[in-house]
Every structure is written in structure tokens, then in C-alpha cells.
Design a protein around this motif. Structure first.
Motif, PDB file in Angstrom:
ATOM      1  N   ALA A  91      16.872  49.046  55.443  1.00  0.00           N
ATOM      2  CA  ALA A  91      18.029  49.223  54.627  1.00  0.00           C
ATOM      3  C   ALA A  91      18.964  48.075  54.870  1.00  0.00           C
ATOM      4  O   ALA A  91      19.937  47.847  54.008  1.00  0.00           O
ATOM      5  CB  ALA A  91      18.662  50.608  54.797  1.00  0.00           C
ATOM      6  N   CYS A  92      19.308  47.781  56.181  1.00  0.00           N
ATOM      7  CA  CYS A  92      20.103  46.939  56.607  1.00  0.00           C
ATOM      8  C   CYS A  92      19.764  45.463  56.010  1.00  0.00           C
ATOM      9  O   CYS A  92      20.696  44.728  55.481  1.00  0.00           O
ATOM     10  CB  CYS A  92      20.465  46.834  58.029  1.00  0.00           C
ATOM     11  N   GLU A  93      18.367  45.176  55.862  1.00  0.00           N
ATOM     12  CA  GLU A  93      17.926  43.996  55.362  1.00  0.00           C
ATOM     13  C   GLU A  93      18.255  43.814  54.052  1.00  0.00           C
ATOM     14  O   GLU A  93      18.584  42.980  53.620  1.00  0.00           O
ATOM     15  CB  GLU A  93      16.648  43.883  55.635  1.00  0.00           C
ATOM     16  N   ARG A  94      17.997  44.936  53.353  1.00  0.00           N
ATOM     17  CA  ARG A  94      18.276  45.039  51.886  1.00  0.00           C
ATOM     18  C   ARG A  94      19.659  44.799  51.647  1.00  0.00           C
ATOM     19  O   ARG A  94      20.132  43.857  50.740  1.00  0.00           O
ATOM     20  CB  ARG A  94      18.023  46.294  51.154  1.00  0.00           C
ATOM     21  N   ILE A  95      20.758  45.135  52.362  1.00  0.00           N
ATOM     22  CA  ILE A  95      22.337  44.676  52.102  1.00  0.00           C
ATOM     23  C   ILE A  95      22.454  43.280  52.458  1.00  0.00           C
ATOM     24  O   ILE A  95      23.056  42.587  51.555  1.00  0.00           O
ATOM     25  CB  ILE A  95      22.954  45.816  53.071  1.00  0.00           C
ATOM     26  N   LEU A  96      21.651  42.798  53.526  1.00  0.00           N
ATOM     27  CA  LEU A  96      21.939  41.690  54.084  1.00  0.00           C
ATOM     28  C   LEU A  96      21.524  40.543  52.874  1.00  0.00           C
ATOM     29  O   LEU A  96      21.899  39.530  52.398  1.00  0.00           O
ATOM     30  CB  LEU A  96      21.377  41.128  55.065  1.00  0.00           C
ATOM     31  N   LYS A  97      20.225  40.712  52.200  1.00  0.00           N
ATOM     32  CA  LYS A  97      19.524  39.776  51.527  1.00  0.00           C
ATOM     33  C   LYS A  97      19.691  40.118  50.110  1.00  0.00           C
ATOM     34  O   LYS A  97      18.830  39.444  49.175  1.00  0.00           O
ATOM     35  CB  LYS A  97      18.172  39.806  51.627  1.00  0.00           C
ATOM     36  N   THR A  98      20.480  40.837  49.545  1.00  0.00           N
ATOM     37  CA  THR A  98      20.883  41.379  48.019  1.00  0.00           C
ATOM     38  C   THR A  98      22.389  40.898  47.924  1.00  0.00           C
ATOM     39  O   THR A  98      23.028  41.682  47.901  1.00  0.00           O
ATOM     40  CB  THR A  98      20.735  42.719  47.771  1.00  0.00           C
ATOM     41  N   PRO A  99      22.556  39.461  47.791  1.00  0.00           N
ATOM     42  CA  PRO A  99      24.038  39.140  47.765  1.00  0.00           C
ATOM     43  C   PRO A  99      24.707  39.689  46.189  1.00  0.00           C
ATOM     44  O   PRO A  99      23.612  39.724  45.372  1.00  0.00           O
ATOM     45  CB  PRO A  99      24.093  37.629  48.003  1.00  0.00           C
ATOM     46  N   MET A 100      25.879  39.145  46.033  1.00  0.00           N
ATOM     47  CA  MET A 100      26.211  39.454  44.389  1.00  0.00           C
ATOM     48  C   MET A 100      25.774  38.188  43.610  1.00  0.00           C
ATOM     49  O   MET A 100      25.599  37.317  43.982  1.00  0.00           O
ATOM     50  CB  MET A 100      27.890  39.114  44.763  1.00  0.00           C
ATOM     51  N   PRO A 101      25.245  38.684  42.655  1.00  0.00           N
ATOM     52  CA  PRO A 101      24.618  37.787  41.724  1.00  0.00           C
ATOM     53  C   PRO A 101      25.639  36.533  41.290  1.00  0.00           C
ATOM     54  O   PRO A 101      26.728  36.619  41.173  1.00  0.00           O
ATOM     55  CB  PRO A 101      24.588  38.457  40.436  1.00  0.00           C
ATOM     56  N   MET A 102      24.912  35.132  41.725  1.00  0.00           N
ATOM     57  CA  MET A 102      25.829  34.223  41.646  1.00  0.00           C
ATOM     58  C   MET A 102      26.580  33.896  40.196  1.00  0.00           C
ATOM     59  O   MET A 102      27.737  33.766  40.422  1.00  0.00           O
ATOM     60  CB  MET A 102      24.870  32.861  41.897  1.00  0.00           C
ATOM     61  N   ALA A 103      25.998  34.217  39.417  1.00  0.00           N
ATOM     62  CA  ALA A 103      26.647  34.118  38.012  1.00  0.00           C
ATOM     63  C   ALA A 103      27.841  34.881  37.795  1.00  0.00           C
ATOM     64  O   ALA A 103      28.955  34.545  37.138  1.00  0.00           O
ATOM     65  CB  ALA A 103      25.822  34.662  36.826  1.00  0.00           C
ATOM     66  N   TYR A 104      27.781  36.321  38.417  1.00  0.00           N
ATOM     67  CA  TYR A 104      28.978  37.140  38.569  1.00  0.00           C
ATOM     68  C   TYR A 104      30.130  36.492  39.161  1.00  0.00           C
ATOM     69  O   TYR A 104      31.117  36.526  38.836  1.00  0.00           O
ATOM     70  CB  TYR A 104      28.654  38.490  38.659  1.00  0.00           C
ATOM     71  N   ALA A 105      29.728  36.195  40.492  1.00  0.00           N
ATOM     72  CA  ALA A 105      30.980  35.625  41.245  1.00  0.00           C
ATOM     73  C   ALA A 105      31.288  34.291  40.879  1.00  0.00           C
ATOM     74  O   ALA A 105      32.629  34.135  40.897  1.00  0.00           O
ATOM     75  CB  ALA A 105      30.147  35.330  42.744  1.00  0.00           C
ATOM     76  N   ILE A 106      30.596  33.730  40.119  1.00  0.00           N
ATOM     77  CA  ILE A 106      31.211  32.126  39.480  1.00  0.00           C
ATOM     78  C   ILE A 106      32.103  32.622  38.444  1.00  0.00           C
ATOM     79  O   ILE A 106      33.291  32.031  38.479  1.00  0.00           O
ATOM     80  CB  ILE A 106      30.175  31.216  38.995  1.00  0.00           C
ATOM     81  N   HIS A 107      31.455  33.467  37.610  1.00  0.00           N
ATOM     82  CA  HIS A 107      32.551  33.990  36.408  1.00  0.00           C
ATOM     83  C   HIS A 107      33.994  34.498  36.842  1.00  0.00           C
ATOM     84  O   HIS A 107      34.948  34.153  36.165  1.00  0.00           O
ATOM     85  CB  HIS A 107      31.757  34.916  35.476  1.00  0.00           C
ATOM     86  N   LEU A 108      33.779  35.589  37.802  1.00  0.00           N
ATOM     87  CA  LEU A 108      35.008  35.964  38.380  1.00  0.00           C
ATOM     88  C   LEU A 108      36.088  35.034  38.943  1.00  0.00           C
ATOM     89  O   LEU A 108      37.168  34.977  38.634  1.00  0.00           O
ATOM     90  CB  LEU A 108      34.646  37.014  39.458  1.00  0.00           C
ATOM     91  N   LYS A 109      35.432  34.150  39.537  1.00  0.00           N
ATOM     92  CA  LYS A 109      36.458  32.993  40.263  1.00  0.00           C
ATOM     93  C   LYS A 109      36.992  32.275  39.273  1.00  0.00           C
ATOM     94  O   LYS A 109      38.060  32.005  39.138  1.00  0.00           O
ATOM     95  CB  LYS A 109      35.687  32.404  41.206  1.00  0.00           C
ATOM     96  N   GLN A 110      36.237  31.820  38.235  1.00  0.00           N
ATOM     97  CA  GLN A 110      36.685  31.092  37.146  1.00  0.00           C
ATOM     98  C   GLN A 110      37.758  31.881  36.257  1.00  0.00           C
ATOM     99  O   GLN A 110      38.757  31.253  35.841  1.00  0.00           O
ATOM    100  CB  GLN A 110      35.435  30.667  36.170  1.00  0.00           C
ATOM    101  N   LEU A 111      37.526  33.193  36.249  1.00  0.00           N
ATOM    102  CA  LEU A 111      38.431  33.893  35.299  1.00  0.00           C
ATOM    103  C   LEU A 111      39.775  34.173  36.205  1.00  0.00           C
ATOM    104  O   LEU A 111      40.856  34.125  35.521  1.00  0.00           O
ATOM    105  CB  LEU A 111      37.691  35.478  34.950  1.00  0.00           C
ATOM    106  N   LEU A 112      39.444  34.510  37.512  1.00  0.00           N
ATOM    107  CA  LEU A 112      40.809  34.623  38.350  1.00  0.00           C
ATOM    108  C   LEU A 112      41.562  33.083  38.303  1.00  0.00           C
ATOM    109  O   LEU A 112      42.768  33.503  38.085  1.00  0.00           O
ATOM    110  CB  LEU A 112      40.249  34.674  39.856  1.00  0.00           C
ATOM    111  N   LEU A 113      41.014  32.188  38.296  1.00  0.00           N
ATOM    112  CA  LEU A 113      41.890  30.861  38.388  1.00  0.00           C
ATOM    113  C   LEU A 113      42.399  30.877  37.180  1.00  0.00           C
ATOM    114  O   LEU A 113      43.777  30.437  37.232  1.00  0.00           O
ATOM    115  CB  LEU A 113      40.902  29.915  38.847  1.00  0.00           C
TER     116      LEU A 113
END
Length: 300
Positions: free
Chosen positions: A198-220
Motif C-alpha cells: 500500500a505504501c509503494e502504491r502511494i509512492l509510485k502513483t504520483p499526481m498525473p503530470m498533465a493535471y499538475a502542469i495545467h494547475l501550475k499554468q492556471l495559477l500563474l
């Protein structure tokens, strides 16, 4: 919680553990851009825009930030629950091994103590595995030298330790454990391995890159558009107002980044070192107690 209430103002101005160092640069940049817009507005250039025009972006950005923070905290809390289960399972399995397996020789007792410390070694190895760190002295103190040398050649040390514990339990089936006891202990060992997964699942399932990029772009984009929204109302205070709002928004997003991987060394991560130290103290306390069945056997 009591400590936090007593030191409320000290916590407000605390830098260590906060996200201020991470977001200071981009916040100041947005504030300076706000000052530039203030100057342009002072020169009567048409830079102001209606506040209502940003209503829809405000709602969208708010929803995205809430989702980001909730998702990150869910990962943090799931990690804490996994380690809470690890603690309880180690205590239960150690107690059952110590009480159910009756030994008659010093060598057998020493072997049982080694296995009990292997339970702590499993948690320490899990911690190092999640942090992607090499084996260290903390682990070598919990294992026999020969076992430690073998462990250094393994790609997945926690699983190897779990195998050794299971192998020891299997060896006790003939003389010390009945089928029900052995099954119960193996089930607890399975729980340890499940929590590792379960801990490995948390570690190896990061936030989807497309979502992270879009959120940062929108924030900026939002923070850079803030000066145009507020300059008509606050004039020369545009810079400080933009800094305040940008600080809030960038801070929320950075907190999500901080807590989405709860297994590191940061102040906002889980106190895995303290948890492992607590488990070791619990095991050592258990070893110091002599089971009643062994006392009766000694008297007989």
C-alpha cells in the motif's frame, strides 16, 4: 494540539516546516508585476479590467486547488493509516511469537529474539525502501551479520526479511505451533506485506503530470492577471494585494506537493524514524518479560 494552542503566535511566524521558502520567489515576482501595472494605471493607460470578468476563473481555480489539496491529504492520511497498521501488526505478531513459541534452550530463545527484532527490521527496511535509501547501521543493529550481508545483495530487502520471518514460523509448526496458531501468525505477516504494498502504491502513483502542469499554468496566469483586476480599486496597493493573494494560492498548491509523498525527511512528512524507534522499544520491553509458560517449564 494543546502545544499548538499555547504557541499560536510562534507557529504563525514559524518558517521551518512552512512553504514560504518554496513560494517566496514566485510570490514576489507577481507582486512586482502588480507594481508595474500600478505605474501603468497611474499613467492613465487602460490596464484595469472589470472584477466580475474573473468570476468564472475564480471558481474554476478554487475547485482545482480544493481537489489538489484533498487528493494530496488523502495520500498523506492513507500513508499514516498504513504505518499505524504496521505498528499494531508488529505488536500483535511479536506478542504471539513470544507467548506461543515455548523454547527450552538458550539457543532457541536467542533465535526467537532475533526474529522479534526482525519485525522491527522489516519496518526499518520498509522505511529505507520508501525513501530509496541504502541499508544503514540502523538496520544492521537489528539483524545478525550474516543476514545483513545477504540483505545488501537483495533488490527488495523488506520482502526478504518477511521471508525469513515466515520461514521461522514454518519451522515451529512441528513442535510448538498448531495449525490455527501458524495460520494466525502468517495472516499477520501477510498484513505487514500488504501495508508495504500500500505504501509503494502511494509512492509510485504520483499526481498525473498533465493535471499538475495545467494547475501550475492556471495559477500563474491567474496571479499575473490579478493586477489588472484590482488596480482600478486599490491603485498603488496593487503590489501588496497581489502578493497577499498569490501567497495564499501558491501556498495551497505547494502544501499539496509537500504532503503527497509522506515518507521523506521533510518536517511535513510522517515521523517514520520516531515510529520505528517506538516499535523497537516495544519489542525490547517484550523481550524483557518472561512468558509464564516458560517459567512453569523451568520450575518443572
Amino acid at each position: 494540539m494543546v502545544t499548538e494552542r499555547k504557541q499560536w503566535f510562534q507557529t504563525v511566524f514559524q518558517i521551518k516546516g512552512s512553504v514560504i521558502p518554496s513560494i517566496l520567489g514566485r510570490t514576489v515576482l507577481c507582486g512586482l508585476f502588480g507594481v508595474v501595472i500600478s505605474v501603468l494605471s497611474y499613467w492613465k493607460l487602460p490596464v484595469a479590467m472589470p472584477t466580475l470578468a474573473s468570476l468564472i476563473p475564480n471558481i474554476v481555480l478554487g475547485l482545482l486547488l480544493v481537489f489538489r489539496t484533498n487528493t494530496a491529504y488523502e495520500r498523506f492520511w492513507e500513508g499514516r493509516k498504513c504505518w499505524g497498521t504496521l505498528i499494531n501488526t508488529v505488536r500483535n505478531l511479536a506478542r504471539q511469537i513470544w507467548l506461543a513459541i515455548v523454547v527450552s534452550t538458550p539457543e532457541a530463545r536467542a533465535q526467537k529474539i532475533v526474529v522479534l527484532r526482525m519485525l522491527v527490521a522489516f519496518c526499518v527496511a520498509t522505511k529505507l525502501h520508501l525513501r530509496q535509501e541504502s541499508l544503514n547501521d540502523e538496520l544492521s543493529k537489528l539483524l545478525p551479520p550474516a543476514k545483513y550481508e545477504i540483505l545488501k545483495t537483495m533488490h527488495h530487502p523488506p520482502l526478504e526479511i518477511a521471508f525469513w520471518i515466515g520461514d521461522y514460523l514454518q519451522q515451529q509448526e512441528r513442535n510448538h505451533l498448531n495449525a490455527y496458531q501458524l495460520s494466525a501468525m502468517h495472516k499477520l505477516l501477510d498484513t505487514l506485506v500488504d501495508m508495504l504494498g500500500a505504501c509503494e502504491r502511494i509512492l509510485k502513483t504520483p499526481m498525473p503530470m498533465a493535471y499538475a502542469i495545467h494547475l501550475k499554468q492556471l495559477l500563474l496566469l491567474y496571479c499575473l492577471s490579478l493586477p489588472f483586476q484590482v488596480v482600478g480599486s486599490v491603485s498603488w496597493l496593487t503590489g501588496p494585494v497581489v502578493i497577499l493573494i498569490s501567497f495564499t494560492l501558491f501556498g495551497i498548491e505547494e502544501i499539496g506537493i509537500e504532503i503527497e509523498n509522506p515518507f521523506g525527511h521533510d518536517a511535513n512528512d510522517l515521523p517514520l524514524d520516531a515510529i520505528c524507534a517506538t516499535m523497537l522499544r516495544n519489542i525490547e520491553d517484550l523481550i524483557s518479560l518472561k512468558p509464564g509458560c516458560e517459567e512453569i517449564k523451568d520450575k518443572g
